[in-house]
Design a protein around this motif. Structure first.
Motif, PDB file in Angstrom:
ATOM      1  N   HIS A  73       0.977  -1.138   0.187  1.00 15.59           N
ATOM      2  CA  HIS A  73      -0.076  -0.039  -0.135  1.00 15.59           C
ATOM      3  C   HIS A  73       0.873   1.266  -0.136  1.00 15.59           C
ATOM      4  N   GLU A  74       0.474   2.199  -0.825  1.00 13.10           N
ATOM      5  CA  GLU A  74       1.137   3.596  -0.787  1.00 13.10           C
ATOM      6  C   GLU A  74       0.750   4.213   0.548  1.00 13.10           C
ATOM      7  N   ASN A  75      -0.415   4.376   1.066  1.00 15.40           N
ATOM      8  CA  ASN A  75      -0.858   5.138   2.060  1.00 15.40           C
ATOM      9  C   ASN A  75      -0.811   4.490   3.267  1.00 15.40           C
ATOM     10  N   MET A  76       0.044   5.071   4.479  1.00 11.51           N
ATOM     11  CA  MET A  76      -0.094   4.683   5.692  1.00 11.51           C
ATOM     12  C   MET A  76      -0.384   5.815   6.573  1.00 11.51           C
ATOM     13  N   PHE A  77      -0.926   5.481   7.876  1.00 13.04           N
ATOM     14  CA  PHE A  77      -1.526   6.429   8.798  1.00 13.04           C
ATOM     15  C   PHE A  77      -0.938   5.934  10.156  1.00 13.04           C
ATOM     16  N   TRP A  78      -0.809   7.054  11.136  1.00  9.80           N
ATOM     17  CA  TRP A  78      -0.840   6.757  12.402  1.00  9.80           C
ATOM     18  C   TRP A  78      -1.923   7.490  13.251  1.00  9.80           C
ATOM     19  N   TYR A  79      -2.680   6.840  13.981  1.00 14.98           N
ATOM     20  CA  TYR A  79      -3.773   7.631  14.806  1.00 14.98           C
ATOM     21  C   TYR A  79      -3.464   7.170  16.319  1.00 14.98           C
ATOM     22  N   ARG A  80      -3.897   8.161  17.038  1.00 19.49           N
ATOM     23  CA  ARG A  80      -4.052   7.619  18.429  1.00 19.49           C
ATOM     24  C   ARG A  80      -5.581   7.595  18.967  1.00 19.49           C
ATOM     25  N   GLN A  81      -6.051   6.821  19.681  1.00 21.17           N
ATOM     26  CA  GLN A  81      -7.465   6.420  20.139  1.00 21.17           C
ATOM     27  C   GLN A  81      -7.427   6.536  21.756  1.00 21.17           C
ATOM     28  N   ASP A  82      -8.351   7.762  22.105  1.00 19.79           N
ATOM     29  CA  ASP A  82      -8.751   7.775  23.477  1.00 19.79           C
ATOM     30  C   ASP A  82     -10.195   7.907  23.418  1.00 19.79           C
ATOM     31  N   PRO A  83     -10.699   7.368  24.753  1.00 19.37           N
ATOM     32  CA  PRO A  83     -12.146   7.154  25.275  1.00 19.37           C
ATOM     33  C   PRO A  83     -13.025   8.451  24.798  1.00 19.37           C
ATOM     34  N   GLY A  84     -13.773   8.316  23.898  1.00 22.46           N
ATOM     35  CA  GLY A  84     -14.655   9.434  23.744  1.00 22.46           C
ATOM     36  C   GLY A  84     -14.250  10.426  22.601  1.00 22.46           C
ATOM     37  N   GLY A  86     -12.611   8.944  19.716  1.00 22.63           N
ATOM     38  CA  GLY A  86     -12.466   8.194  18.552  1.00 22.63           C
ATOM     39  C   GLY A  86     -11.072   8.390  18.144  1.00 22.63           C
ATOM     40  N   LEU A  87     -10.653   7.885  16.883  1.00 23.44           N
ATOM     41  CA  LEU A  87      -9.451   8.048  16.157  1.00 23.44           C
ATOM     42  C   LEU A  87      -9.025   9.298  15.484  1.00 23.44           C
ATOM     43  N   ARG A  88      -7.850   9.792  16.362  1.00 24.74           N
ATOM     44  CA  ARG A  88      -7.245  11.138  15.843  1.00 24.74           C
ATOM     45  C   ARG A  88      -6.086  10.978  14.921  1.00 24.74           C
ATOM     46  N   LEU A  89      -6.049  11.357  13.943  1.00 23.27           N
ATOM     47  CA  LEU A  89      -4.767  11.294  13.020  1.00 23.27           C
ATOM     48  C   LEU A  89      -3.564  12.026  13.437  1.00 23.27           C
ATOM     49  N   ILE A  90      -2.598  11.388  13.494  1.00 24.45           N
ATOM     50  CA  ILE A  90      -1.278  12.200  13.926  1.00 24.45           C
ATOM     51  C   ILE A  90      -0.522  12.416  12.699  1.00 24.45           C
ATOM     52  N   TYR A  91      -0.308  11.600  11.846  1.00 21.82           N
ATOM     53  CA  TYR A  91       0.526  11.571  10.666  1.00 21.82           C
ATOM     54  C   TYR A  91       0.124  10.689   9.743  1.00 21.82           C
ATOM     55  N   PHE A  92       0.196  11.218   8.343  1.00 23.34           N
ATOM     56  CA  PHE A  92      -0.050  10.078   7.308  1.00 23.34           C
ATOM     57  C   PHE A  92       1.027  10.164   6.294  1.00 23.34           C
ATOM     58  N   SER A  93       1.238   9.235   5.395  1.00 20.69           N
ATOM     59  CA  SER A  93       2.168   9.179   4.427  1.00 20.69           C
ATOM     60  C   SER A  93       1.668   8.513   3.043  1.00 20.69           C
ATOM     61  N   TYR A  94       1.782   9.270   1.839  1.00 18.91           N
ATOM     62  CA  TYR A  94       1.140   8.602   0.743  1.00 18.91           C
ATOM     63  C   TYR A  94       2.222   8.090  -0.135  1.00 18.91           C
ATOM     64  N   ASP A  95       3.394   8.230   0.252  1.00 15.03           N
ATOM     65  CA  ASP A  95       4.620   7.546  -0.557  1.00 15.03           C
ATOM     66  C   ASP A  95       5.834   7.431   0.254  1.00 15.03           C
ATOM     67  N   THR A 117       0.132   9.108  26.825  1.00 13.22           N
ATOM     68  CA  THR A 117      -0.380   7.859  27.188  1.00 13.22           C
ATOM     69  C   THR A 117      -1.502   7.743  26.383  1.00 13.22           C
ATOM     70  N   SER A 118      -1.546   6.648  25.700  1.00 16.07           N
ATOM     71  CA  SER A 118      -2.840   6.435  24.707  1.00 16.07           C
ATOM     72  C   SER A 118      -2.689   4.962  24.101  1.00 16.07           C
ATOM     73  N   MET A 119      -3.538   4.731  23.273  1.00 18.82           N
ATOM     74  CA  MET A 119      -3.630   3.621  22.282  1.00 18.82           C
ATOM     75  C   MET A 119      -3.157   4.187  20.977  1.00 18.82           C
ATOM     76  N   TYR A 120      -2.082   3.546  20.066  1.00 16.88           N
ATOM     77  CA  TYR A 120      -1.726   4.004  19.064  1.00 16.88           C
ATOM     78  C   TYR A 120      -1.935   2.943  18.028  1.00 16.88           C
ATOM     79  N   LEU A 121      -2.810   3.365  16.722  1.00 15.72           N
ATOM     80  CA  LEU A 121      -2.995   2.390  16.062  1.00 15.72           C
ATOM     81  C   LEU A 121      -2.296   2.835  14.518  1.00 15.72           C
ATOM     82  N   CYS A 122      -1.993   1.902  13.832  1.00 18.97           N
ATOM     83  CA  CYS A 122      -1.147   2.046  12.374  1.00 18.97           C
ATOM     84  C   CYS A 122      -2.314   1.604  11.438  1.00 18.97           C
TER      85      CYS A 122
END
Lengths: 112, 112
Positions: B29-40, B42-51, B86-91
């Motif tokens: 995949h070209e596109n990759m993302f990092w989110y952090r997830q905190d209660p209430g 949702g998922l908030r986007l930290i950074y993304f990369s398209y290449d 301090t959080s949950m980090y999702l890629c």
């Protein structure tokens, strides 16, 4: 930021009951996705809706995209304990952004 | 079976430490993302990369940086960890924004 508000934030119901989760925004989206996340896992896609007014069914789950493509709903019929999880909607912006905007989430617990 | 893997499921770090979170996808995949997830929230986007070597700030980039030296790998760096990170980090990765995002299992980071 294009805000997607989900309601309710928490929902606890008995097995066999029906429920509806709402995802609302003031922004228009090209498409909208629904994900379910189980504890200890990342979200997994359930469905994508693209056309205003579209209704999609996935067994006991019915997804609807609003006519104006600003809102969506997820209806579960005869909920089962396996439906327990965090439900997230995510909108694809019409223009500009290169990322999805995720809703605030609805945590569903189905009690046997 | 498509896969997004994250280097750690649980991580405990001290305030001021430099923290590296690694994410690898095997779907080209070209596109990759990092989110952090905190209660209430949702998922908030930290950074993304398209290449490779390309990156874009998301909604909450402050205190974070990223690196994408190879297509399959996207790293999130906390230069000097703080307790509010301090959080949950999702890629996640995707071939196209309109399509499904595939998520890793998440890294639960605690900063003490």
């Amino acid at each position: 930021t294009q805000l997607l508000e989900q309601s309710p934030q928490f929902l606890s119901i008995q097995e066999g009951e029906n429920l509806t989760v709402y995802c609302n925004s003031s922004s228009v989206f090209s498409s909208l996705q629904w994900y379910r996340q189980e504890p200890g896992e990342g979200p997994v896609l359930l469905v994508t809706v693209v056309t205003g007014g579209e209704v999609k069914k996935l067994k006991r789950l019915t997804f609807q995209f609003g006519d104006a493509r600003k809102d969506s709903s997820l209806h579960i019929t005869a909920a089962q304990p396996g439906d327990t999880g965090l439900y997230l909607c995510a909108g694809e912006p019409q223009t500009g952004a290169n990322n999805l905007f995720f809703g605030t989430g609805t945590r569903l617990t189905v009690i046997p | 079976d498509v896969k997004v893997t994250q280097s750690s499921r649980y991580l405990v770090k001290r305030t001021g430490e430099k923290v590296f979170l690694e994410c690898v996808q095997d779907m080209d995949h070209e596109n990759m993302f990092w989110y952090r997830q905190d209660p209430g929230l949702g998922l908030r986007l930290i950074y993304f990369s398209y290449d490779v070597k390309m990156k874009e700030k998301g909604d909450i980039p402050e205190g974070y940086s990223v690196s994408r030296e190879k297509k399959e790998r996207f790293s999130l760096i906390l230069e000097s960890a703080s307790t509010n990170q301090t959080s949950m980090y999702l890629c996640a990765s995707t071939i196209n924004l309109a399509y499904e995002q595939y998520f890793g299992p998440g890294t639960r980071l605690t900063v003490t």
